[in-house]
Write a protein that holds these residues in place. Structure first.
Motif, mmCIF file in Angstrom:
data_model
loop_
_atom_site.group_PDB
_atom_site.id
_atom_site.type_symbol
_atom_site.label_atom_id
_atom_site.label_comp_id
_atom_site.label_asym_id
_atom_site.label_seq_id
_atom_site.Cartn_x
_atom_site.Cartn_y
_atom_site.Cartn_z
ATOM 1 N N THR A 2 47.495 31.435 44.488
ATOM 2 C CA THR A 2 46.458 32.100 43.876
ATOM 3 C C THR A 2 47.282 33.421 43.229
ATOM 4 N N ARG B 292 45.172 14.148 46.933
ATOM 5 C CA ARG B 292 44.324 15.236 46.544
ATOM 6 C C ARG B 292 44.103 14.768 44.884
ATOM 7 N N ASP C 71 42.009 19.502 40.584
ATOM 8 C CA ASP C 71 41.174 20.151 41.702
ATOM 9 C C ASP C 71 41.360 21.464 41.907
ATOM 10 N N LEU C 72 42.034 22.182 41.090
ATOM 11 C CA LEU C 72 42.294 23.697 41.354
ATOM 12 C C LEU C 72 41.235 24.648 41.319
ATOM 13 N N GLU C 73 41.066 25.533 42.123
ATOM 14 C CA GLU C 73 39.942 26.608 41.732
ATOM 15 C C GLU C 73 40.141 27.390 40.768
ATOM 16 N N PRO C 74 39.324 28.290 40.183
ATOM 17 C CA PRO C 74 39.689 29.039 39.074
ATOM 18 C C PRO C 74 40.662 30.326 39.710
ATOM 19 N N GLN D 221 43.820 29.748 40.352
ATOM 20 C CA GLN D 221 44.981 28.996 40.930
ATOM 21 C C GLN D 221 45.993 28.328 40.109
ATOM 22 N N ARG E 201 44.994 27.183 36.399
ATOM 23 C CA ARG E 201 43.620 28.036 36.153
ATOM 24 C C ARG E 201 43.962 29.349 35.998
#
Length: 389
Positions: A115, A30, A34-37, A39, A92
């Protein structure tokens, strides 16, 4: 790995869903950051491997345990949830700070992405795949807001032993605690233990059973009968929580006057049927909780004399008790009972650490094979060095 293209790896222990004795270690490459907003990523510090985890795998499809941490590319492999502790390493999510530590359900892996939605004492995982699960399975409690956190050790160097024991005992004890409370008020009827004079506990050496028996012994007023294997009989008798201990071949010798209720942690059809034959209609309630005897014939495969066995689902009981007692009183009672149980566990439970991916894998194999004696609890970490200590 270059500074311009940083990557890292997640190591996870996968279990074959249709043959749970088979495992493999899997690495997923990974990107760092690379986290999404919204997370967070947590490093899993430690997790317990007990017979209860085997039960999660056995009932993984029926009760949705495989869905906790899905493996979309798994091709028949899955991740089994385990109780433990983890630390936030990337965030994030504005309400979840780096470095905070949380107790809850984690995959047997080096790290995990959630999340989160912040709560009063931690966060709730609101990932789409978790929405169908009971809130208790999605809740994570921060160590600095946890009324049940064990605190520092007597030597002041940290909370490692206490957290080890919580990983092993906390979830299992609370199931036993709630089951005993269920019997104590007759499922809300007010008739203690449904009017029976004794409770028969199958798989009496399991940690959930020990927690249940301890609470029943503290309450008093009911005879606590433990049923266990010959090899575990001395251990079970030495706990001091059971008034009578018998082997599986001696269920027919349990006294019957005054009737009984039963609680089954074994999931063994023959053993449960023997209890039903012994008491018949004088068995006031038959509760099933786990399946420590995962290779035995399932209890649902046999017709039973007396009442139909009823599955006890602890999350439902959590909701009932919180409604009845109030959330704060529920938390207080749980914390007080758990502290007593964990403190006393040093008399009968030794923690054994499995450090590194291969060691965690053998931990699963040993528990699955029944090679771990009831006075030992396995706590694992995927890290090659036990950084939690």
């Amino acid at each position: 790995m270059s500074a311009d293209d940083p990557t890292d790896r997640t190591t996870r222990l996968l279990v074959r869903r249709d043959s749970i004795g088979e495992t493999r270690l899997d690495e997923v490459v990974r990107g760092v950051g690379d986290l999404e907003p919204g997370q967070i990523r947590l490093a899993v510090d430690r997790f317990a491997i007990t017979a209860n985890n085997i039960t999660y795998a056995v009932f993984g499809d029926a009760l949705g345990y495989w869905d906790f941490f899905p493996v979309p590319d798994g091709d028949g492999w899955g991740q089994v949830p385990a109780m433990g502790w983890a630390t936030v390493t990337e965030s994030r999510a504005p309400d979840i700070a780096l470095g905070r530590r949380f107790y809850g359900w984690y995959p047997m892996a080096s790290d995990v992405v959630f999340t989160p939605t912040a709560t009063r004492d931690g966060f709730r995982d609101d990932g789409a795949h978790r929405s169908a699960h009971a809130p208790v399975y999605r809740s994570y409690v921060a160590t600095d807001a946890d009324p049940m956190h064990p605190g520092v050790d007597a030597d002041g160097v940290g909370s490692s032993d206490g957290e080890d024991r919580h990983s092993l005992l906390r979830g299992l004890f609370l199931t036993g605690f709630l089951a005993e409370e269920f019997f104590a008020d007759g499922a809300g009827s007010g008739v203690t233990y449904f009017g029976a004079e004794r409770v028969v506990v199958l798989s009496a050496s399991s940690k959930t059973a020990i927690g249940f028996a301890q609470r029943a012994a503290v309450r008093g007023g009911v005879e606590v009968v433990g049923v266990t294997s010959d090899r575990n009989r001395e251990f079970v008798e030495g706990l001091g929580f059971y008034d009578l201990v018998v082997g599986y071949d001696a269920i027919g010798e349990i006294p019957t006057p005054g009737g009984a209720v039963s609680i089954d942690m074994a999931g063994d059809a023959e053993a449960l049927a023997a209890v039903h034959r012994r008491f018949g209609d004088d068995l006031a309630h038959s509760m099933t909780v786990g399946r420590s005897h995962h290779d035995a014939r399932p209890a649902g495969d046999l017709e039973m004399e007396g009442p139909e066995p009823q599955l006890f689902f602890a999350p439902s009981e959590v909701g009932r008790r919180q409604d009845e007692w109030g959330r704060e009183e529920y938390a207080r009672r749980c914390a007080e009972a758990l502290a007593d149980f964990v403190d006393a566990s040093s008399d009968w439970l030794r923690v054994e650490h499995r450090v590194g991916p291969e060691a965690a894998r053998t931990g699963w194999a040993d528990v699955h094979a029944g090679d771990v004696t009831p006075d030992v609890g396995i706590v694992a970490t995927m890290a090659s060095v036990d950084t939690s200590r």
